[in-house]
Design a protein around this motif. Structure first.
Motif, mmCIF file in Angstrom:
data_model
loop_
_atom_site.group_PDB
_atom_site.id
_atom_site.type_symbol
_atom_site.label_atom_id
_atom_site.label_comp_id
_atom_site.label_asym_id
_atom_site.label_seq_id
_atom_site.Cartn_x
_atom_site.Cartn_y
_atom_site.Cartn_z
ATOM 1 N N UNK A 182 24.502 33.175 56.331
ATOM 2 C CA UNK A 182 24.359 34.328 57.222
ATOM 3 C C UNK A 182 24.280 33.897 58.686
ATOM 4 N N UNK A 183 23.540 32.822 58.956
ATOM 5 C CA UNK A 183 23.475 32.298 60.323
ATOM 6 C C UNK A 183 24.842 31.789 60.752
ATOM 7 N N UNK A 184 25.524 31.113 59.834
ATOM 8 C CA UNK A 184 26.868 30.600 60.113
ATOM 9 C C UNK A 184 27.808 31.739 60.522
ATOM 10 N N UNK A 185 27.763 32.836 59.776
ATOM 11 C CA UNK A 185 28.608 33.984 60.099
ATOM 12 C C UNK A 185 28.224 34.571 61.454
ATOM 13 N N UNK A 186 26.929 34.689 61.700
ATOM 14 C CA UNK A 186 26.473 35.274 62.965
ATOM 15 C C UNK A 186 26.893 34.430 64.164
ATOM 16 N N UNK A 187 26.824 33.113 64.005
ATOM 17 C CA UNK A 187 27.221 32.229 65.106
ATOM 18 C C UNK A 187 28.684 32.459 65.486
ATOM 19 N N UNK A 188 29.509 32.760 64.494
ATOM 20 C CA UNK A 188 30.928 33.003 64.765
ATOM 21 C C UNK A 188 31.187 34.406 65.298
ATOM 22 N N UNK A 189 30.574 35.409 64.684
ATOM 23 C CA UNK A 189 30.956 36.787 64.974
ATOM 24 C C UNK A 189 29.871 37.633 65.630
ATOM 25 N N UNK A 190 28.659 37.114 65.716
ATOM 26 C CA UNK A 190 27.597 37.871 66.371
ATOM 27 C C UNK A 190 27.743 37.863 67.882
ATOM 28 N N UNK B 72 19.864 37.319 73.215
ATOM 29 C CA UNK B 72 18.775 36.402 73.510
ATOM 30 C C UNK B 72 19.327 35.016 73.832
ATOM 31 N N UNK B 73 18.647 34.268 74.696
ATOM 32 C CA UNK B 73 19.158 32.979 75.145
ATOM 33 C C UNK B 73 19.214 31.936 74.042
ATOM 34 N N UNK B 74 18.248 31.979 73.122
ATOM 35 C CA UNK B 74 18.216 30.965 72.061
ATOM 36 C C UNK B 74 19.460 31.044 71.172
ATOM 37 N N UNK B 75 19.792 32.223 70.603
ATOM 38 C CA UNK B 75 21.022 32.274 69.805
ATOM 39 C C UNK B 75 22.283 32.055 70.640
ATOM 40 N N UNK B 76 22.243 32.424 71.925
ATOM 41 C CA UNK B 76 23.390 32.144 72.795
ATOM 42 C C UNK B 76 23.618 30.640 72.899
ATOM 43 N N UNK B 77 22.536 29.892 73.128
ATOM 44 C CA UNK B 77 22.650 28.428 73.226
ATOM 45 C C UNK B 77 23.124 27.829 71.906
ATOM 46 N N UNK B 78 22.632 28.381 70.785
ATOM 47 C CA UNK B 78 23.052 27.907 69.464
ATOM 48 C C UNK B 78 24.549 28.095 69.285
ATOM 49 N N UNK B 79 25.046 29.256 69.697
ATOM 50 C CA UNK B 79 26.477 29.551 69.544
ATOM 51 C C UNK B 79 27.318 28.623 70.407
ATOM 52 N N UNK B 80 26.902 28.407 71.646
ATOM 53 C CA UNK B 80 27.650 27.522 72.549
ATOM 54 C C UNK B 80 27.671 26.102 71.996
ATOM 55 N N UNK B 81 26.516 25.616 71.545
ATOM 56 C CA UNK B 81 26.429 24.246 71.011
ATOM 57 C C UNK B 81 27.303 24.093 69.778
#
Length: 205
Positions: free
Chosen positions: A179-187, A191-200
């Protein structure tokens, strides 16, 4: 005379083409196509169906199985603190195994026909089509085969009363991962934390 380089025809099913790329497969598979389309993999409609999965199928199918397994360990006399410890350990085991799969299997370099074909099916398609929303989570049929294998492996390694909770914890870890994997791609995180996760994640993909 120089051999003609094989070219993928995206108007045809892809899986049995990629093997012909030979040594050029690694270069090809790491040049992503950043569209949200879902390319056809197989000529067979049945095989094609088995490769596509909506993200919500993962928690819908596997969370009930996980909670049922945990309830089995509870019914066998384990206390709630013991259950919490077993579930946490199960989640850790899944996380470690998933890291090992990615580190030592999914990122191996292949050049043979069947090596390229299997790599593309297992993980290469994710690199080539990172925005394909129907191929970001593990299909239920594939997950079921893996789950059965691990259930019987756990049967050899753990006691009857601890095995279900450990297995259930692993399933919860798997559901969280997918679910996190999907969110990183399509979410679309605000919030800054998930934004940084997606960029990384995108930088290391």
């Amino acid at each position: 005379m120089t051999a003609q380089r094989f070219t993928i025809d995206f108007n045809k099913p892809l899986v049995f083409q990629v093997g012909h790329l030979g040594e050029t497969y690694q270069e090809w598979v790491h040049q992503p196509i950043l569209t949200k389309g879902s390319p056809r993999f197989f000529q067979s409609d049945i095989l094609e169906f088995l490769t596509r999965t909506v993200w919500w199928a993962v928690p819908s199918i596997w969370l009930p199985v996980a909670f049922w397994c945990i309830s089995m360990s509870i019914s066998m006399g384990n206390t709630l603190p013991q259950i919490a410890l077993l579930v946490g350990l199960g989640m850790f085991i899944w996380t470690f195994l998933e890291y090992c799969f990615h580190r030592f299997l999914f990122h191996i370099e292949t050049k043979s026909y069947w090596g390229n074909t299997m790599h593309y099916l297992l993980h290469g398609c994710h690199h080539k089509h990172p925005m394909d929303g129907l191929r970001l989570v593990i299909p239920p049929a594939e997950a079921a085969v893996l789950a059965i294998m691990f259930w019987y492996l756990y049967k050899l390694l753990f006691t009857p009363s601890t095995r279900p909770a450990l297995f259930g914890g692993g399933l919860i870890g798997y559901v969280m991962y997918d679910c996190i994997h999907y969110y990183v791609h399509h979410g679309q995180p605000t919030n800054q934390v998930p934004k940084n996760l997606k960029v990384t994640y995108i930088l290391v993909l």
